[in-house]
Design a protein around this motif. Structure first.
Motif, PDB file in Angstrom:
ATOM      1  N   TYR A  42       0.825  -1.205   0.000  1.00 51.45           N
ATOM      2  CA  TYR A  42       0.000   0.000   0.000  1.00 51.45           C
ATOM      3  C   TYR A  42       0.863   1.260   0.000  1.00 51.45           C
ATOM      4  N   LYS A  43       1.820   1.334   0.897  1.00 47.02           N
ATOM      5  CA  LYS A  43       2.616   2.564   1.019  1.00 47.02           C
ATOM      6  C   LYS A  43       3.445   2.836  -0.231  1.00 47.02           C
ATOM      7  N   LEU A  44       4.004   1.802  -0.828  1.00 46.61           N
ATOM      8  CA  LEU A  44       4.757   2.010  -2.069  1.00 46.61           C
ATOM      9  C   LEU A  44       3.834   2.439  -3.205  1.00 46.61           C
ATOM     10  N   GLY A  45       2.698   1.793  -3.287  1.00 45.49           N
ATOM     11  CA  GLY A  45       1.727   2.175  -4.317  1.00 45.49           C
ATOM     12  C   GLY A  45       1.201   3.582  -4.106  1.00 45.49           C
ATOM     13  N   TYR A  46       0.937   3.923  -2.859  1.00 42.42           N
ATOM     14  CA  TYR A  46       0.444   5.259  -2.538  1.00 42.42           C
ATOM     15  C   TYR A  46       1.492   6.322  -2.872  1.00 42.42           C
ATOM     16  N   ALA A  47       2.739   6.053  -2.546  1.00 42.84           N
ATOM     17  CA  ALA A  47       3.808   7.008  -2.853  1.00 42.84           C
ATOM     18  C   ALA A  47       3.906   7.225  -4.363  1.00 42.84           C
ATOM     19  N   SER A  48       3.836   6.132  -5.115  1.00 41.32           N
ATOM     20  CA  SER A  48       3.875   6.263  -6.579  1.00 41.32           C
ATOM     21  C   SER A  48       2.675   7.047  -7.087  1.00 41.32           C
ATOM     22  N   ALA A  49       1.512   6.766  -6.549  1.00 42.10           N
ATOM     23  CA  ALA A  49       0.306   7.469  -6.976  1.00 42.10           C
ATOM     24  C   ALA A  49       0.359   8.943  -6.598  1.00 42.10           C
ATOM     25  N   MET A  50       0.935   9.262  -5.449  1.00 43.17           N
ATOM     26  CA  MET A  50       1.068  10.672  -5.048  1.00 43.17           C
ATOM     27  C   MET A  50       2.020  11.405  -5.984  1.00 43.17           C
ATOM     28  N   LEU A  51       3.098  10.750  -6.348  1.00 45.37           N
ATOM     29  CA  LEU A  51       4.032  11.385  -7.293  1.00 45.37           C
ATOM     30  C   LEU A  51       3.358  11.601  -8.651  1.00 45.37           C
ATOM     31  N   ALA A  52       2.569  10.622  -9.074  1.00 46.12           N
ATOM     32  CA  ALA A  52       1.858  10.757 -10.351  1.00 46.12           C
ATOM     33  C   ALA A  52       0.784  11.840 -10.270  1.00 46.12           C
ATOM     34  N   ALA A  53       0.252  12.075  -9.070  1.00 49.32           N
ATOM     35  CA  ALA A  53      -0.811  13.070  -8.895  1.00 49.32           C
ATOM     36  C   ALA A  53      -0.273  14.493  -8.860  1.00 49.32           C
ATOM     37  N   GLN A  54       1.025  14.643  -8.928  1.00 46.87           N
ATOM     38  CA  GLN A  54       1.595  15.995  -8.910  1.00 46.87           C
ATOM     39  C   GLN A  54       1.105  16.815 -10.096  1.00 46.87           C
ATOM     40  N   GLY A  55       0.800  16.163 -11.195  1.00 44.45           N
ATOM     41  CA  GLY A  55       0.300  16.873 -12.366  1.00 44.45           C
ATOM     42  C   GLY A  55      -1.190  17.164 -12.302  1.00 44.45           C
ATOM     43  N   VAL A  60      -4.191  19.606  -1.948  1.00 47.13           N
ATOM     44  CA  VAL A  60      -3.514  18.409  -1.434  1.00 47.13           C
ATOM     45  C   VAL A  60      -4.528  17.313  -1.102  1.00 47.13           C
ATOM     46  N   PRO A  61      -5.658  17.605  -0.421  1.00 47.21           N
ATOM     47  CA  PRO A  61      -6.628  16.539  -0.164  1.00 47.21           C
ATOM     48  C   PRO A  61      -7.170  15.892  -1.446  1.00 47.21           C
ATOM     49  N   VAL A  62      -7.313  16.674  -2.513  1.00 46.20           N
ATOM     50  CA  VAL A  62      -7.772  16.113  -3.785  1.00 46.20           C
ATOM     51  C   VAL A  62      -6.710  15.160  -4.337  1.00 46.20           C
ATOM     52  N   LYS A  63      -5.449  15.546  -4.245  1.00 44.97           N
ATOM     53  CA  LYS A  63      -4.359  14.689  -4.723  1.00 44.97           C
ATOM     54  C   LYS A  63      -4.251  13.420  -3.868  1.00 44.97           C
ATOM     55  N   GLU A  64      -4.447  13.565  -2.563  1.00 45.34           N
ATOM     56  CA  GLU A  64      -4.414  12.388  -1.681  1.00 45.34           C
ATOM     57  C   GLU A  64      -5.555  11.434  -2.001  1.00 45.34           C
ATOM     58  N   ALA A  65      -6.729  11.982  -2.260  1.00 49.00           N
ATOM     59  CA  ALA A  65      -7.883  11.149  -2.613  1.00 49.00           C
ATOM     60  C   ALA A  65      -7.649  10.456  -3.944  1.00 49.00           C
ATOM     61  N   THR A  66      -7.074  11.187  -4.894  1.00 47.12           N
ATOM     62  CA  THR A  66      -6.762  10.603  -6.201  1.00 47.12           C
ATOM     63  C   THR A  66      -5.781   9.445  -6.033  1.00 47.12           C
TER      64      THR A  66
END
Length: 116
Positions: A42-55, A60-66
């Protein structure tokens, strides 16, 4: 007078619960590994998804939800594995409490049987 068989029955129950506690201990070890691996996934996937959500535009809450939506399965697997682990740990605590009670009963029965 106490039946000497009562002591044998208490001791048999102690052995039964001890064997069950051994199995639960093994189950706790396996569940701990599953929960740890679930958290890592989960944490590795979440970190990758957060980096991808930078665009992604938004707060920030919208990016975290994404990001969470991207790893929803990993999150669910982690939480379910953690719940299983906690349930098994509670089972182990309950078995230990039952064994403690039986040891006290066994001491009392033994005392009566050996010193009538």
């Amino acid at each position: 007078m106490v039946d000497p068989m009562a002591q044998a029955q208490v001791e048999a129950e102690i052995h039964r619960l001890s064997r069950r506690l051994d199995r639960v201990t093994e189950d706790v070890a396996a569940a701990s590994t599953r929960a740890a691996q679930g958290e890592v996934d989960y944490k590795l996937g979440y970190a990758s998804a957060m980096l991808a959500a930078q665009g992604v535009k938004g707060t920030v809450p919208v990016k975290e939800a994404t990001a969470l939506l991207e790893v929803d399965e990993e999150f669910a697997e982690w939480k379910l594995a953690d719940a299983e682990l906690r349930a098994l740990q509670e089972t182990g605590r309950n078995l230990r409490a039952q064994l403690d009670a039986l040891r006290s009963i066994n001491a009392n029965v033994r005392s009566v049987v050996t010193n009538p």
